[in-house]
Design an enzyme around this catalytic site. Structure first.
Site, mmCIF file in Angstrom:
data_model
loop_
_atom_site.group_PDB
_atom_site.id
_atom_site.type_symbol
_atom_site.label_atom_id
_atom_site.label_comp_id
_atom_site.label_asym_id
_atom_site.label_seq_id
_atom_site.Cartn_x
_atom_site.Cartn_y
_atom_site.Cartn_z
ATOM 1 N N ASP A 16 -5.833 10.278 13.963
ATOM 2 C CA ASP A 16 -6.179 10.133 12.055
ATOM 3 C C ASP A 16 -6.537 8.592 12.383
ATOM 4 O O ASP A 16 -6.577 7.451 11.388
ATOM 5 C CB ASP A 16 -5.029 10.308 11.222
ATOM 6 C CG ASP A 16 -5.654 9.681 10.087
ATOM 7 O OD1 ASP A 16 -6.562 10.295 9.812
ATOM 8 O OD2 ASP A 16 -5.112 9.661 9.372
ATOM 9 N N PHE A 40 3.353 9.571 2.112
ATOM 10 C CA PHE A 40 5.007 9.864 1.908
ATOM 11 C C PHE A 40 5.336 8.817 2.217
ATOM 12 O O PHE A 40 6.722 8.916 2.200
ATOM 13 C CB PHE A 40 5.478 11.261 3.123
ATOM 14 C CG PHE A 40 5.094 12.398 2.643
ATOM 15 C CD1 PHE A 40 5.219 12.840 2.345
ATOM 16 C CD2 PHE A 40 3.835 13.045 3.569
ATOM 17 C CE1 PHE A 40 5.543 14.403 2.326
ATOM 18 C CE2 PHE A 40 2.961 14.135 3.389
ATOM 19 C CZ PHE A 40 3.909 14.676 2.830
ATOM 20 N N ALA A 41 5.273 7.443 1.838
ATOM 21 C CA ALA A 41 5.040 6.681 2.215
ATOM 22 C C ALA A 41 4.669 4.741 1.425
ATOM 23 O O ALA A 41 3.748 5.201 0.741
ATOM 24 C CB ALA A 41 5.435 5.644 3.794
ATOM 25 N N LYS A 42 5.575 4.289 0.715
ATOM 26 C CA LYS A 42 4.983 3.206 0.387
ATOM 27 C C LYS A 42 5.353 2.198 1.293
ATOM 28 O O LYS A 42 6.934 1.772 2.300
ATOM 29 C CB LYS A 42 5.978 2.838 -0.664
ATOM 30 C CG LYS A 42 5.810 3.342 -2.206
ATOM 31 C CD LYS A 42 6.183 3.099 -3.227
ATOM 32 C CE LYS A 42 5.522 4.370 -4.813
ATOM 33 N NZ LYS A 42 6.620 3.593 -5.799
ATOM 34 N N VAL A 43 4.530 0.845 1.297
ATOM 35 C CA VAL A 43 4.404 -0.443 2.504
ATOM 36 C C VAL A 43 4.593 -1.762 1.558
ATOM 37 O O VAL A 43 3.826 -1.540 0.504
ATOM 38 C CB VAL A 43 3.465 -0.349 3.486
ATOM 39 C CG1 VAL A 43 3.890 -1.971 3.867
ATOM 40 C CG2 VAL A 43 3.245 0.753 3.790
ATOM 41 N N LYS A 69 7.364 -0.266 5.809
ATOM 42 C CA LYS A 69 7.056 1.354 6.029
ATOM 43 C C LYS A 69 8.815 1.799 4.950
ATOM 44 O O LYS A 69 9.337 1.740 5.478
ATOM 45 C CB LYS A 69 6.867 1.816 6.590
ATOM 46 C CG LYS A 69 5.918 2.920 6.193
ATOM 47 C CD LYS A 69 5.531 3.631 7.770
ATOM 48 C CE LYS A 69 3.895 4.732 6.896
ATOM 49 N NZ LYS A 69 2.914 4.929 8.153
ATOM 50 N N GLY A 107 0.783 -1.208 -0.141
ATOM 51 C CA GLY A 107 0.504 -0.273 -0.215
ATOM 52 C C GLY A 107 0.673 1.029 -0.422
ATOM 53 O O GLY A 107 1.932 0.983 -0.062
ATOM 54 N N ARG A 108 -0.213 2.345 -0.236
ATOM 55 C CA ARG A 108 1.281 3.676 -0.600
ATOM 56 C C ARG A 108 0.123 4.547 0.465
ATOM 57 O O ARG A 108 -1.013 4.413 0.744
ATOM 58 C CB ARG A 108 0.435 4.094 -1.946
ATOM 59 C CG ARG A 108 1.135 5.317 -1.936
ATOM 60 C CD ARG A 108 0.969 5.724 -3.251
ATOM 61 N NE ARG A 108 1.068 4.794 -4.620
ATOM 62 C CZ ARG A 108 1.339 4.449 -5.083
ATOM 63 N NH1 ARG A 108 3.089 5.741 -4.933
ATOM 64 N NH2 ARG A 108 2.164 3.654 -6.434
ATOM 65 N N GLY A 109 1.114 5.559 1.201
ATOM 66 C CA GLY A 109 0.212 6.800 2.075
ATOM 67 C C GLY A 109 0.872 7.983 1.886
ATOM 68 O O GLY A 109 1.539 8.065 1.218
#
Ligand code: ADE
Length: 435
Positions: free
Chosen positions: A149, A37-40, A55, A33-35
């Site tokens: 969040d 500012f990050a990819k997991v 992450k 997955g993707r946030g």
């Protein structure tokens, strides 16, 4: 706005490539997955074969976008937390350009995907997940961490269907509280965020999390959002008018509980502690949830004890701090450490007074910051050094010194040695192997 689809769509591994091995320890697998500012990614530990989630954060991007403090906040929060319903942070690794957070892997995907696949939950399933969410948040709050969040995308499920709260990127630690004891950063996701968060006048992170719990419970039982308007002003009008509609099948007791959580006035809103004791939540508590809630209650007991000197002495705190908070190396790009920390039992006033004295003696202009809890010094408008004080456990204070002009602490400003000498008996212990 409908519930948005999760972006965490797994992609198959690239079979024609040699698997990438992260710093000799983890074999990198599929994208999870993707946030923002990050990819997991999924990864496997070469030491024992266990699956983990990695992450990956891009350092230059974090620095460019001012997200450094958010990452430090996330790491710092996750390291304080050890609970069956919170994704564990196993390890943090960094290279020159990347930061890797090695986390517990939750094999069951996120709750949003679950809802998309299965539709609204039966009350028993909703209760099972909700009990675990409440247990996790109660534990966090008892340790001084608010999540801020809470939304279905951040609620993961493990292979046994247990809920794991993840993504503490927006979580708040006590040192972000202002003098009035409130948080001031507007954050979270509008459809799940409490109305006082958007107002920007300061809010209590734990009360804001309780609101998000109300939205989560509604979403679990209804399969749709209670407040859902692209026009935010309109959405807040609906919130204050309590003009959401329960789906027909929702029981009266669940409705009453949602209404107590979706109370726009944070002072009148049900707290997470009250929620944990609510009959709807306690009905047919699953064995896992019973254990999880017991763990949270235990955490609450030990938290107050942990802040009492007899249960945790200064040495314990120093050891905990040097591993939990020494995150500065993550962002040092030229090998020069620009930060130092020490603990002190002197008063804030005495520490700040000494810093000021030393600054003025060396010809700096000195300025108190953050309601007296910090001091900055510099010349000709450019800040050279900032000192900030945070209470660890009375009477122990943690003082952070940060060089802000990139001189490494020995250019025009102070040398570290000079600083140490000047601080003298104020310092109980310095926090780094070099020191
Ligand atoms: N996606 C983001 N974090 C994850 C985790 N810890 N496990 C599984 N998928 C994830």
């Amino acid at each position: 706005m409908d519930l948005q689809r999760s972006e965490s769509v797994p992609t198959p591994p690239k079979s024609h490539h040699q698997p990438e091995v992260l710093l000799g320890k983890y074999e990198l697998g599929r994208f999870l997955g993707r946030g923002a500012f990050a990819k997991v990614y999924f990864a496997r530990s070469l030491a024992d074969g266990t699956g983990v989630a990695v992450k990956v954060l891009d350092k230059p991007q974090l620095l460019r976008t001012g997200m450094k403090s958010q990452v430090l906040c996330e790491v710092s929060a996750m390291r304080r937390l050890s609970h069956p319903n919170i994704v564990k942070l196993h390890e943090v690794m960094a290279t020159k350009s990347k930061i890797y957070l090695i986390m517990e892997y939750a094999a069951g995907g996120d709750l949003l995907t679950w809802l998309h696949r299965r539709g609204p939950a039966l009350e028993s399933a909703a209760r099972h997940y909700f009990q675990q969410l409440v247990a996790a948040l109660r534990y966090c709050h008892a340790r001084g961490v608010a999540h801020r969040d809470v939304k279905p995308q951040n609620l993961l499920l493990d292979g046994d269907g247990n809920l794991k709260v993840s993504d503490f990127g927006l979580s708040a630690l006590p040192d972000q509280l202002r003098e009035d004891g409130h948080l001031h950063t507007a954050c979270g996701t509008p459809a799940f965020a409490a109305p006082e968060v958007a107002r920007g006048k300061g809010y209590d992170g734990a009360k804001a999390d309780a609101w998000s719990c109300g939205v989560i419970l509604f979403v679990l039982l209804a399969g749709s959002l209670p407040f859902d308007d692209a026009n935010l002003a309109q959405m807040y009008r609906t919130i204050y008018k309590r003009a959401y509609e329960f789906p027909k099948g929702m029981s009266r007791s669940a409705r009453r509980l949602v209404a107590r959580l979706l109370e726009p006035n944070p002072e009148r809103r049900m707290t997470i502690g009250e929620l944990a004791d609510h009959p709807w939540l306690k009905r047919s508590l699953s064995l896992d949830s019973q254990l999880s809630l017991m763990e949270s209650a235990k955490a609450e007991d030990t938290t107050s004890a942990a802040l009492d000197p007899p249960a945790m002495n200064a040495f314990d705190i120093i050891v905990a701090l040097s591993s939990a908070l020494d995150l500065t190396g993550l962002f040092d790009e030229d090998g020069k450490r620009r930060e130092r920390r020490f603990t002190s039992t002197a008063s804030v006033e005495r520490i700040m007074g000494r810093m000021e004295e030393m600054g003025l003696k060396s010809g700096f202009s000195v300025e108190r910051r953050r309601n007296g809890g910090g001091v900055g010094m510099g010349r000709w408008g450019s800040v050279v050094l900032v000192a900030e004080v945070a209470e660890v456990a009375a009477p122990l204070l943690l003082v952070e010194l940060k060089v802000e002009d990139g001189s490494g602490g020995d250019g025009e400003g102070f040398g570290w040695g000079e600083l140490r000498a000047g601080l003298g008996d104020i310092v109980s212990a310095w926090h780094s192997s070099e020191d």
